[in-house]
Write a protein that holds these residues in place. Structure first.
Motif, PDB file in Angstrom:
ATOM      1  N   UNK A  44       0.821  -1.217   0.000  1.00 37.79           N
ATOM      2  CA  UNK A  44       0.000   0.000   0.000  1.00 37.79           C
ATOM      3  C   UNK A  44       0.854   1.265   0.000  1.00 37.79           C
ATOM      4  N   UNK A  45       0.218   2.363  -0.393  1.00 43.10           N
ATOM      5  CA  UNK A  45       0.919   3.640  -0.523  1.00 43.10           C
ATOM      6  C   UNK A  45       1.503   4.087   0.813  1.00 43.10           C
ATOM      7  N   UNK A  46       2.810   4.297   0.815  1.00 47.30           N
ATOM      8  CA  UNK A  46       3.492   4.702   2.041  1.00 47.30           C
ATOM      9  C   UNK A  46       3.492   6.218   2.173  1.00 47.30           C
ATOM     10  N   UNK A  47       3.613   6.654   3.406  1.00 46.60           N
ATOM     11  CA  UNK A  47       3.409   8.059   3.732  1.00 46.60           C
ATOM     12  C   UNK A  47       4.703   8.860   3.652  1.00 46.60           C
ATOM     13  N   UNK A  48       4.729   9.933   2.870  1.00 42.42           N
ATOM     14  CA  UNK A  48       5.895  10.836   2.908  1.00 42.42           C
ATOM     15  C   UNK A  48       6.114  11.432   4.296  1.00 42.42           C
ATOM     16  N   UNK A  84      -0.769   5.620   3.893  1.00 45.72           N
ATOM     17  CA  UNK A  84      -1.400   6.890   3.493  1.00 45.72           C
ATOM     18  C   UNK A  84      -2.711   6.641   2.762  1.00 45.72           C
ATOM     19  N   UNK A  85      -2.720   5.623   1.917  1.00 48.20           N
ATOM     20  CA  UNK A  85      -3.945   5.231   1.222  1.00 48.20           C
ATOM     21  C   UNK A  85      -3.856   3.744   0.917  1.00 48.20           C
ATOM     22  N   UNK A  86      -5.022   3.077   0.953  1.00 47.05           N
ATOM     23  CA  UNK A  86      -5.051   1.666   0.591  1.00 47.05           C
ATOM     24  C   UNK A  86      -5.180   1.533  -0.922  1.00 47.05           C
ATOM     25  N   UNK A  87      -4.156   2.067  -1.580  1.00 42.39           N
ATOM     26  CA  UNK A  87      -3.971   1.920  -3.015  1.00 42.39           C
ATOM     27  C   UNK A  87      -2.539   1.437  -3.228  1.00 42.39           C
ATOM     28  N   UNK A  88      -2.350   0.558  -4.192  1.00 47.01           N
ATOM     29  CA  UNK A  88      -1.018   0.003  -4.415  1.00 47.01           C
ATOM     30  C   UNK A  88      -0.051   1.125  -4.759  1.00 47.01           C
ATOM     31  N   UNK A  89       1.056   1.169  -4.055  1.00 48.90           N
ATOM     32  CA  UNK A  89       2.040   2.228  -4.253  1.00 48.90           C
ATOM     33  C   UNK A  89       2.509   2.250  -5.702  1.00 48.90           C
ATOM     34  N   UNK A  90       2.503   3.420  -6.304  1.00 49.93           N
ATOM     35  CA  UNK A  90       2.929   3.554  -7.688  1.00 49.93           C
ATOM     36  C   UNK A  90       4.379   3.134  -7.874  1.00 49.93           C
ATOM     37  N   UNK A  95      -1.980  -0.365  -9.046  1.00 52.67           N
ATOM     38  CA  UNK A  95      -2.999  -1.426  -9.030  1.00 52.67           C
ATOM     39  C   UNK A  95      -2.893  -2.416 -10.177  1.00 52.67           C
ATOM     40  N   UNK A  96      -2.546  -1.956 -11.375  1.00 54.32           N
ATOM     41  CA  UNK A  96      -2.460  -2.879 -12.509  1.00 54.32           C
ATOM     42  C   UNK A  96      -1.354  -3.906 -12.313  1.00 54.32           C
ATOM     43  N   UNK A 196      -9.064  -7.246  -4.453  1.00 54.97           N
ATOM     44  CA  UNK A 196      -7.743  -7.372  -5.074  1.00 54.97           C
ATOM     45  C   UNK A 196      -6.957  -8.580  -4.581  1.00 54.97           C
ATOM     46  N   UNK A 197      -7.555  -9.397  -3.694  1.00 53.95           N
ATOM     47  CA  UNK A 197      -6.798 -10.513  -3.115  1.00 53.95           C
ATOM     48  C   UNK A 197      -7.756 -11.580  -2.618  1.00 53.95           C
ATOM     49  N   UNK A 198      -7.186 -12.606  -2.006  1.00 53.81           N
ATOM     50  CA  UNK A 198      -7.975 -13.736  -1.519  1.00 53.81           C
ATOM     51  C   UNK A 198      -8.070 -13.785  -0.001  1.00 53.81           C
ATOM     52  N   UNK A 199      -7.284 -12.976   0.663  1.00 56.47           N
ATOM     53  CA  UNK A 199      -7.305 -12.967   2.119  1.00 56.47           C
ATOM     54  C   UNK A 199      -6.540 -11.777   2.655  1.00 56.47           C
TER      55      UNK A 199
END
Length: 459
Positions: A44-48, A84-90, A95-96, A196-199
């Motif tokens: 997940x996106x890490x915080x600056x 910072x956000x539950x989005x895959x870190x760029x 996410x892709x 996005x996952x199984x567990x």
């Protein structure tokens, strides 16, 4: 039994020379065939803001320097538990890239496990300004009197995240487990994660218990809910596996609240520090409990097993967890004998030589993945248990002690009038035994200090 392989995603990719999960070669994923699931820790996106705190904290910086003597600024990528956000870190491909990684795992019959941190978020998480009531709020006086426990966020004072037994974590903001809006936001977030996952592996899951949360934060929480935090959330996601990081003997209660698996930290401590009697007593618990424990001798929070449980004791401990009921958790680098525990803030592993002997041991270690009947044997001086399937029988005997030992193991199967053959699956030795002698006196077993047998039994 379920086997989970934990990967510290950022340094793992760096060691592969890749910057995106989409670029991992197929042969690398192939190496994971045989496990049931892969836990990609830290996507997940890490915080600056969290990264800046880590860089400026003398204690954390020294810990990082100890792990990476040639530490540079680019090695400090921030904590995966300061989200910072539950989005895959760029910086991991976004996410892709995770979608591609999951597809590669699925092709190999591997499930994907991801993290969720229910207790806290980064100090620059959008909810800090959008939903400040979701957090434990304090006063300007709190901030002035105890700046290590509080921070200013606009016109609000927010608590730093903590558990009740340690000082606050400097880089995270404390969520309020009693706030109904936070509980709904948790469910919404977990729905997005589990798409996005199984567990999901839930960090410090017991911190959200009503009793524990109330003891930690007192009257700052607002009204105490009638319901516990987890049951309705987990029930709303019935097709996903929930794994609880659990401490303080809360495993049974977490299981009752819906978790499929809970850390068996107590067994880890006994394997690392106690004797065979303590381990055996631990294993007398009912199978309804043991089957929902996840056993380990290493993960990213613990010291590397090669240093914490070194040598022959470590191998005996590994044989134990690999052949017990429940699930197993294995950690990237464990099989190679890595010795440096990497702080989670770092995005690069130090160079370490592979322990070829240990690698060979793990290559031969048998993990029983199919459903079988497990039985703990009442055998003095050693740890002994059996697995029985429709057509297979196995006997595991471990001398969990520093002295050579001889003992007799009573097998649970009738043996009179039979000739028995026992094959050690770890070293290939074959032992022939007369069934009448086994019936009369049991199987005589001699083992060196920390020695073991994993025997396939035929007659």
């Amino acid at each position: 039994m379920t086997s989970v392989y934990e990967i510290n995603t950022w340094p793992w990719l760096a060691e592969l020379g890749k910057q995106s999960l989409a670029d991992v070669p197929g042969e690398v994923w192939d190496e994971l065939i045989g496990f049931d699931a892969v836990w990609l820790m830290g996507v997940w996106e890490r915080s600056p803001a969290g990264r800046a705190i880590a860089e400026s904290n003398d204690g954390l910086r020294q810990e990082m320097k100890n792990a990476l003597p040639d530490l540079s600024g680019k090695d400090i990528v921030g904590s995966p538990y300061c989200v910072r956000r539950y989005e895959v870190d760029q910086r991991l491909g976004g996410p892709d890239a995770l979608k591609e990684a999951r597809a590669q795992l699925k092709k190999r019959n591997l499930r994907l496990i991801l993290d969720y941190v229910p207790n806290h978020v980064a100090p620059d998480h959008p909810a800090i300004t959008e939903h400040p009531d979701w957090f434990i709020n304090g006063t300007r006086e709190d901030l002035e009197n105890d700046p290590d426990s509080w921070f200013a966020a606009g016109d609000r004072v927010i608590a730093r995240g903590k558990d009740p037994f340690f000082p606050p974590w400097p880089d995270v903001a404390q969520l309020n487990a009693f706030h109904p809006g936070l509980r709904q936001a948790t469910l919404d977030t977990l729905k997005a994660i589990t798409d996005q996952c199984d567990g999901v592996r839930c960090d410090m899951a017991m911190l959200m218990f009503n009793d524990i949360f109330a003891r930690t934060w007192g009257d700052r929480t607002g009204p105490r809910p009638a319901e516990e935090f987890w049951p309705s959330i987990i029930a709303a996601l019935p097709d996903k596996t929930f794994i609880a990081e659990a401490y303080w003997d809360t495993e049974w209660e977490l299981q009752q609240q819906g978790f499929d698996l809970c850390y068996d930290k107590r067994l880890y401590d006994r394997l690392a520090h106690e004797d065979a009697d303590a381990v055996r007593a631990h294993l007398t618990a009912g199978l309804d409990y043991q089957n929902k424990l996840i056993r380990f001798i290493e993960n990213h929070d613990e010291p590397r097993a090669a240093t914490a449980i070194p040598g022959d004791r470590g191998r005996a401990a590994a044989v134990a967890i690999a052949t017990l009921p429940g699930a197993t958790l294995w950690h990237d680098g464990q099989f190679d004998g890595r010795r440096v525990k990497l702080p989670v803030f770092l995005g690069r592993y130090p160079d370490e030589p592979v322990d070829e002997g240990l690698r060979d041991f793990y290559d031969r270690l048998v993990v029983f993945n199919d459903a079988r009947e497990w039985r703990l044997l009442d055998t003095p001086d050693v740890l002994a248990w059996t697995w029985e399937g429709a057509t297979t029988r196995h006997l595991i005997v471990i001398n969990f002690g520093p002295d050579q030992i001889w003992t007799r193991v009573r097998l649970p199967w009738p043996s009179a009038g039979e000739q028995w053959r026992l094959t050690d699956l770890l070293d290939g030795r074959v032992f022939g035994r007369d069934g009448d002698e086994l019936e009369a006196g049991g199987l005589v077993v001699g083992l060196p200090a920390w020695g073991f047998h994993v025997l396939e039994v035929h007659r």
